[in-house]
Design a protein around this motif. Sequence first.
Motif, short mmCIF file in Angstrom:
data_model
loop_
_atom_site.label_atom_id
_atom_site.label_comp_id
_atom_site.label_asym_id
_atom_site.label_seq_id
_atom_site.Cartn_x
_atom_site.Cartn_y
_atom_site.Cartn_z
N GLN A 178 1.89 4.37 -15.04
CA GLN A 178 0.75 5.27 -15.20
C GLN A 178 0.20 5.54 -13.80
OE1 GLN A 178 -0.10 6.52 -18.22
NE2 GLN A 178 1.57 5.34 -19.14
N ALA A 179 0.67 6.65 -13.19
CA ALA A 179 0.33 6.92 -11.79
C ALA A 179 -1.15 7.09 -11.58
CB ALA A 179 1.09 8.16 -11.32
N SER A 180 -1.85 7.63 -12.55
CA SER A 180 -3.29 7.84 -12.38
C SER A 180 -4.06 6.53 -12.28
CB SER A 180 -3.83 8.66 -13.56
OG SER A 180 -3.60 7.96 -14.79
N GLU A 181 -3.49 5.45 -12.78
CA GLU A 181 -4.15 4.14 -12.72
C GLU A 181 -3.64 3.28 -11.58
OE1 GLU A 181 -3.55 2.28 -16.45
OE2 GLU A 181 -4.67 3.78 -17.61
N SER A 182 -2.36 3.43 -11.20
CA SER A 182 -1.75 2.50 -10.26
C SER A 182 -1.90 2.90 -8.80
CB SER A 182 -0.27 2.33 -10.58
OG SER A 182 0.40 3.58 -10.47
N LEU A 183 -2.02 4.18 -8.48
CA LEU A 183 -2.12 4.62 -7.09
C LEU A 183 -3.54 4.42 -6.59
CD1 LEU A 183 0.03 7.88 -7.19
CD2 LEU A 183 0.70 5.60 -6.42
N MET A 184 -3.66 3.71 -5.44
CA MET A 184 -4.98 3.37 -4.88
C MET A 184 -4.96 3.57 -3.37
SD MET A 184 -5.67 -0.10 -7.05
CE MET A 184 -5.34 -0.12 -8.81
N LEU A 185 -6.13 3.76 -2.79
CA LEU A 185 -6.30 4.00 -1.37
C LEU A 185 -6.84 2.74 -0.70
CD1 LEU A 185 -6.05 6.26 0.77
CD2 LEU A 185 -8.48 6.70 0.42
N THR A 186 -6.18 2.33 0.40
CA THR A 186 -6.58 1.12 1.12
C THR A 186 -7.57 1.46 2.22
OG1 THR A 186 -4.69 1.33 2.62
CG2 THR A 186 -4.37 0.05 0.61
N ASP A 187 -8.03 0.43 2.92
CA ASP A 187 -9.02 0.62 3.98
C ASP A 187 -8.45 1.36 5.18
OD1 ASP A 187 -11.57 0.22 5.21
OD2 ASP A 187 -10.69 -1.39 6.41
N ASP A 188 -7.15 1.19 5.46
CA ASP A 188 -6.53 1.90 6.58
C ASP A 188 -5.93 3.24 6.17
OD1 ASP A 188 -4.66 0.77 4.98
OD2 ASP A 188 -3.52 -0.21 6.57
N GLU A 189 -6.44 3.82 5.06
CA GLU A 189 -6.08 5.16 4.59
C GLU A 189 -4.60 5.26 4.23
OE1 GLU A 189 -7.34 7.98 7.45
OE2 GLU A 189 -9.48 7.55 7.20
N ASN A 190 -4.07 4.25 3.60
CA ASN A 190 -2.72 4.26 3.05
C ASN A 190 -2.80 4.18 1.53
OD1 ASN A 190 -1.18 4.36 5.47
ND2 ASN A 190 -1.67 2.21 5.82
N ILE A 191 -1.78 4.73 0.88
CA ILE A 191 -1.71 4.71 -0.59
C ILE A 191 -0.78 3.60 -1.01
CG2 ILE A 191 -1.07 6.01 -2.65
CD1 ILE A 191 -1.81 8.55 -1.19
N ILE A 192 -1.20 2.84 -2.01
CA ILE A 192 -0.42 1.71 -2.50
C ILE A 192 -0.36 1.78 -4.02
CG2 ILE A 192 -2.39 0.14 -2.69
CD1 ILE A 192 -0.57 -2.06 -1.64
N ASP A 193 0.75 1.32 -4.57
CA ASP A 193 1.00 1.35 -6.01
C ASP A 193 0.88 -0.08 -6.55
OD1 ASP A 193 1.72 1.83 -8.58
OD2 ASP A 193 3.67 2.71 -8.14
N ILE A 194 -0.12 -0.33 -7.39
CA ILE A 194 -0.39 -1.67 -7.93
C ILE A 194 -0.34 -1.62 -9.44
CG2 ILE A 194 -2.06 -3.54 -8.10
CD1 ILE A 194 -3.09 -2.84 -5.40
N GLN A 195 0.39 -2.54 -10.03
CA GLN A 195 0.45 -2.72 -11.48
C GLN A 195 0.10 -4.18 -11.79
OE1 GLN A 195 4.35 -1.53 -12.68
NE2 GLN A 195 4.18 0.52 -11.80
N PHE A 196 -0.85 -4.40 -12.65
CA PHE A 196 -1.28 -5.75 -12.95
C PHE A 196 -1.72 -5.85 -14.41
CE2 PHE A 196 -4.99 -3.42 -11.73
CZ PHE A 196 -6.05 -3.95 -12.46
N ALA A 197 -1.85 -7.08 -14.87
CA ALA A 197 -2.26 -7.38 -16.24
C ALA A 197 -3.46 -8.30 -16.22
CB ALA A 197 -1.12 -8.01 -17.03
#
Length: 431
Positions: free
Chosen positions: A163-182
């Motif tokens: 679910q890209a709308s939930e997993s893609l996030m922006l970090t402090d150094d302006e990079n995008i990261i994909d996180i999946q967790f339960a």
Amino acid sequence: MLVSLLKKTGLKLSLNDPRWGNRKDDGKKAQEGKKPGEGPPDLDQLWRDFNQRLNAFFGQKNRPDNGGNGGNNSGGPRPDMKGAGITAGVVGVIAVLIWLASGAFIVQEGQSGVVLTFGKYSHTTPAGFNWRWPYPFQTDETVNVSQVRTVEVGYRTSLRNKQASESLMLTDDENIIDIQFAVQYTLKDPVAWLFSVRDQEDTLRQVAETAIREVVGRSKMDFVLYEGREKVAYETQQLMQQILDRYNVGVVITNVTMQAVQPPEQVQAAFDDAVKAGQDRERQKNEGQAYANDVIPKARGAAFRLIQEAEAYRSMVTENAAGNASRFKQVLVEYQKAPAVTRDRMYLETMQQVFSSASKVMVDAKTGSNLLYLPLDKLIAQQAASDASAAAARAAAAAPAANTVMPQEAMQTVEVNSRRESRSSRERESR
């Protein structure tokens, strides 16, 4: 419905009747030749008796269809009002008992029962057999408070179903990261779980997404990808618990598990190359550090050994010089007391030291003979023996480092020089 009415009227049916569902003619044939009370009753007969009782209950006459009476009702029997009242009372009592029995419910172990009175919370029941007022006065809801529930963020059921709308996030150094967790949680307050929020699972998913976005937004990309996974999960769990307690959801967060933490798929190849380059750099640094750890201690040991040898040589030279000076002073005192005796003694001792380690040939110059006999064979043999003994002594005294021999050679050189100086001084005095 039919069975309940038959039970209320006192009629009993047997489901094991072999003639159940047979045709009417078959039933009549089956009843022929039987005495009253033998075998199960006929279904049609039971149905007719039931209709007659209902007609008697509602005050109707039993009108057989004989075709000759037409509309004449004077020939039928009148209803028994007393029997109808008793039947109605029995039916009413049975209906009330059934209605009251519908309020009983059982709560399993690990669950809690929530009783509502006209839709409003009344009380909570423990596990076991419980009773409430039947509908429409009260209703009950059973909530499992011991079950460990799970809500997934960034994926559904499988990691491939992202679910890209939930997993893609922006970090402090302006990079995008994909996180999946339960997120795993249990219920601590079933009343709050039922009435504080409308869609509980969706609320938990939104709270989890909000919490992890806040934590990731304060962290660097490399920190989240590598060494900071556990810290990010712990901070997310704490922040989720604070938000849920503020909303009074009645939930306890037990664990936050990181399923996948990676860069977006569009830059995955370039990111892998960068990671490999970083790993190669670390490997080379480790190899260089290992080489330095091997060479530097050896160099330090050799330097320390040289320093110690130099210190020993300095101490030896200093002590020898001090000893020579002290001996010279002692000889000077004795020489001042008896110059001639001291001079002769010094001359003899010096000559003894010189001739003891050298090949000697005595020549009598007073004989006046011009022929001299020199034992060359003995001189050659003696020289060869002295050379062999000197070589053996050098091989036996050789140390791992050549610097260890230098102080002894220097000491011998200093002693020979001092002997030569003393000899020359005596010769000058004799002259």
